[in-house]
Design a protein around this motif. Structure first.
Motif, PDB file in Angstrom:
ATOM      1  N   VAL A  47       4.344   1.441 -18.923  1.00 17.81           N
ATOM      2  CA  VAL A  47       4.273   2.822 -18.245  1.00 17.81           C
ATOM      3  C   VAL A  47       5.516   3.478 -18.155  1.00 17.81           C
ATOM      4  N   PRO A  48       5.696   4.539 -18.812  1.00 17.29           N
ATOM      5  CA  PRO A  48       6.985   5.342 -18.963  1.00 17.29           C
ATOM      6  C   PRO A  48       7.663   5.153 -17.577  1.00 17.29           C
ATOM      7  N   GLY A  49       8.933   4.859 -17.684  1.00 17.67           N
ATOM      8  CA  GLY A  49       9.818   5.073 -16.186  1.00 17.67           C
ATOM      9  C   GLY A  49       9.725   4.073 -15.356  1.00 17.67           C
ATOM     10  N   THR A  50       8.853   3.008 -15.782  1.00 17.23           N
ATOM     11  CA  THR A  50       8.538   1.753 -14.745  1.00 17.23           C
ATOM     12  C   THR A  50       8.896   0.440 -15.403  1.00 17.23           C
ATOM     13  N   LEU A  51       8.824  -0.636 -14.698  1.00 17.99           N
ATOM     14  CA  LEU A  51       8.639  -1.917 -15.373  1.00 17.99           C
ATOM     15  C   LEU A  51       7.291  -2.337 -15.569  1.00 17.99           C
ATOM     16  N   HIS A  52       6.390  -1.642 -15.392  1.00 14.83           N
ATOM     17  CA  HIS A  52       4.970  -1.898 -15.433  1.00 14.83           C
ATOM     18  C   HIS A  52       4.545  -1.902 -17.074  1.00 14.83           C
ATOM     19  N   ALA A  53       3.616  -2.920 -17.435  1.00 15.85           N
ATOM     20  CA  ALA A  53       3.104  -3.157 -18.604  1.00 15.85           C
ATOM     21  C   ALA A  53       1.399  -3.194 -18.369  1.00 15.85           C
ATOM     22  N   ILE A  54       0.766  -2.538 -19.188  1.00 17.28           N
ATOM     23  CA  ILE A  54      -0.552  -2.613 -19.103  1.00 17.28           C
ATOM     24  C   ILE A  54      -1.052  -3.174 -20.502  1.00 17.28           C
ATOM     25  N   GLY A  55      -2.076  -4.339 -20.285  1.00 15.79           N
ATOM     26  CA  GLY A  55      -2.525  -5.038 -21.559  1.00 15.79           C
ATOM     27  C   GLY A  55      -4.009  -5.019 -21.477  1.00 15.79           C
ATOM     28  N   LEU A  56      -4.521  -4.962 -22.883  1.00 10.45           N
ATOM     29  CA  LEU A  56      -5.898  -5.389 -23.075  1.00 10.45           C
ATOM     30  C   LEU A  56      -5.949  -6.711 -23.617  1.00 10.45           C
ATOM     31  N   TYR A  57      -6.541  -7.543 -22.808  1.00 14.10           N
ATOM     32  CA  TYR A  57      -6.671  -8.908 -23.357  1.00 14.10           C
ATOM     33  C   TYR A  57      -8.276  -9.293 -23.596  1.00 14.10           C
ATOM     34  N   GLU A  58      -8.585 -10.210 -24.370  1.00 14.84           N
ATOM     35  CA  GLU A  58      -9.628 -10.661 -24.686  1.00 14.84           C
ATOM     36  C   GLU A  58      -9.597 -12.375 -24.473  1.00 14.84           C
ATOM     37  N   ALA A  59     -10.819 -12.854 -23.459  1.00 18.08           N
ATOM     38  CA  ALA A  59     -10.610 -14.273 -23.269  1.00 18.08           C
ATOM     39  C   ALA A  59     -12.119 -14.683 -23.060  1.00 18.08           C
ATOM     40  N   GLU A  60     -12.293 -15.885 -23.323  1.00 22.29           N
ATOM     41  CA  GLU A  60     -13.765 -16.596 -23.171  1.00 22.29           C
ATOM     42  C   GLU A  60     -14.331 -16.238 -21.818  1.00 22.29           C
ATOM     43  N   ASP A  61     -13.231 -16.612 -20.682  1.00 20.86           N
ATOM     44  CA  ASP A  61     -13.687 -16.151 -19.377  1.00 20.86           C
ATOM     45  C   ASP A  61     -12.297 -16.133 -18.367  1.00 20.86           C
ATOM     46  N   ALA A  62     -12.429 -15.903 -17.149  1.00 17.96           N
ATOM     47  CA  ALA A  62     -11.440 -15.614 -16.216  1.00 17.96           C
ATOM     48  C   ALA A  62     -10.246 -16.751 -16.349  1.00 17.96           C
ATOM     49  N   THR A  63     -10.957 -18.212 -16.649  1.00 17.88           N
ATOM     50  CA  THR A  63      -9.806 -19.114 -16.336  1.00 17.88           C
ATOM     51  C   THR A  63      -9.198 -19.284 -17.861  1.00 17.88           C
ATOM     52  N   ALA A  64      -9.685 -18.916 -18.766  1.00 16.80           N
ATOM     53  CA  ALA A  64      -8.799 -18.943 -20.203  1.00 16.80           C
ATOM     54  C   ALA A  64      -8.003 -17.729 -20.218  1.00 16.80           C
ATOM     55  N   LEU A  65      -8.385 -16.613 -19.574  1.00 16.70           N
ATOM     56  CA  LEU A  65      -7.389 -15.493 -19.244  1.00 16.70           C
ATOM     57  C   LEU A  65      -6.142 -16.225 -18.334  1.00 16.70           C
ATOM     58  N   HIS A  66      -6.278 -16.836 -17.487  1.00 15.05           N
ATOM     59  CA  HIS A  66      -5.476 -17.241 -16.557  1.00 15.05           C
ATOM     60  C   HIS A  66      -4.318 -18.067 -17.193  1.00 15.05           C
ATOM     61  N   ASP A  67      -5.030 -19.092 -17.953  1.00 15.10           N
ATOM     62  CA  ASP A  67      -4.121 -19.824 -18.768  1.00 15.10           C
ATOM     63  C   ASP A  67      -3.340 -19.200 -19.698  1.00 15.10           C
ATOM     64  N   ALA A  68      -3.813 -18.082 -20.520  1.00 15.37           N
ATOM     65  CA  ALA A  68      -2.845 -17.574 -21.199  1.00 15.37           C
ATOM     66  C   ALA A  68      -1.598 -16.645 -20.472  1.00 15.37           C
ATOM     67  N   LEU A  69      -1.998 -16.169 -19.357  1.00 14.88           N
ATOM     68  CA  LEU A  69      -1.214 -15.428 -18.531  1.00 14.88           C
ATOM     69  C   LEU A  69       0.056 -16.328 -18.170  1.00 14.88           C
ATOM     70  N   ALA A  70      -0.526 -17.492 -17.721  1.00 12.89           N
ATOM     71  CA  ALA A  70       0.442 -18.700 -16.927  1.00 12.89           C
ATOM     72  C   ALA A  70       1.419 -19.084 -18.194  1.00 12.89           C
ATOM     73  N   SER A  71       0.885 -19.086 -19.400  1.00  6.93           N
ATOM     74  CA  SER A  71       1.889 -19.337 -20.548  1.00  6.93           C
ATOM     75  C   SER A  71       3.035 -18.455 -20.751  1.00  6.93           C
ATOM     76  N   LEU A  72       3.091 -17.243 -19.992  1.00  6.04           N
ATOM     77  CA  LEU A  72       4.139 -16.492 -20.319  1.00  6.04           C
ATOM     78  C   LEU A  72       5.463 -16.894 -19.393  1.00  6.04           C
ATOM     79  N   PRO A  73       6.711 -17.018 -19.999  1.00  3.51           N
ATOM     80  CA  PRO A  73       7.818 -17.595 -19.359  1.00  3.51           C
ATOM     81  C   PRO A  73       8.014 -16.974 -18.005  1.00  3.51           C
ATOM     82  N   MET A  74       7.593 -15.687 -18.155  1.00  7.14           N
ATOM     83  CA  MET A  74       7.896 -14.972 -16.774  1.00  7.14           C
ATOM     84  C   MET A  74       6.730 -14.782 -15.787  1.00  7.14           C
ATOM     85  N   PHE A  75       5.931 -15.697 -15.869  1.00  6.35           N
ATOM     86  CA  PHE A  75       4.759 -15.842 -15.083  1.00  6.35           C
ATOM     87  C   PHE A  75       5.255 -15.844 -13.763  1.00  6.35           C
ATOM     88  N   PRO A  76       6.178 -16.614 -13.221  1.00  7.07           N
ATOM     89  CA  PRO A  76       6.494 -16.899 -12.109  1.00  7.07           C
ATOM     90  C   PRO A  76       6.664 -15.673 -11.157  1.00  7.07           C
TER      91      PRO A  76
END
Length: 97
Positions: A47-76
């Protein structure tokens, strides 16, 4: 299942955190590349002028999405908002040749 994911990095802006962010950035890019290669991360926008990012993700379910996002080093430090997406009726129509 597709998800619209809004992310804001809330890592503090102090010098120690700035150095940590610079150390984590290459690992973050590598994990994002792996998620893209696996078909989980479909698109990513800044998002221009911000630290925001918007992503389109595809995952089997919410748990799989959570696991993918939690794998990001900056997740905390990420503030994440997730919107599951449903197909719009107009998108369900079969195109006419």
């Amino acid at each position: 299942m597709e998800f619209l994911v809004r992310q804001l990095n809330r890592m503090p802006a102090d010098d120690a955190s700035r150095r940590l962010r610079e150390e984590l950035r290459p690992a973050e890019r590598q994990v994002a590349r792996q998620l893209r290669d696996a078909g989980v991360l479909r698109r990513l926008w800044r998002v221009p002028g911000t630290l925001h990012a918007i992503g389109l993700y595809e995952a089997e379910d919410a748990t799989a999405l959570h696991d993918a996002l939690a794998s990001l080093p900056m997740f905390p430090w990420l503030e994440i908002e997730i919107q599951p997406l449903a197909t719009h009726p107009q998108e369900r129509e079969t195109p006419v040749d």
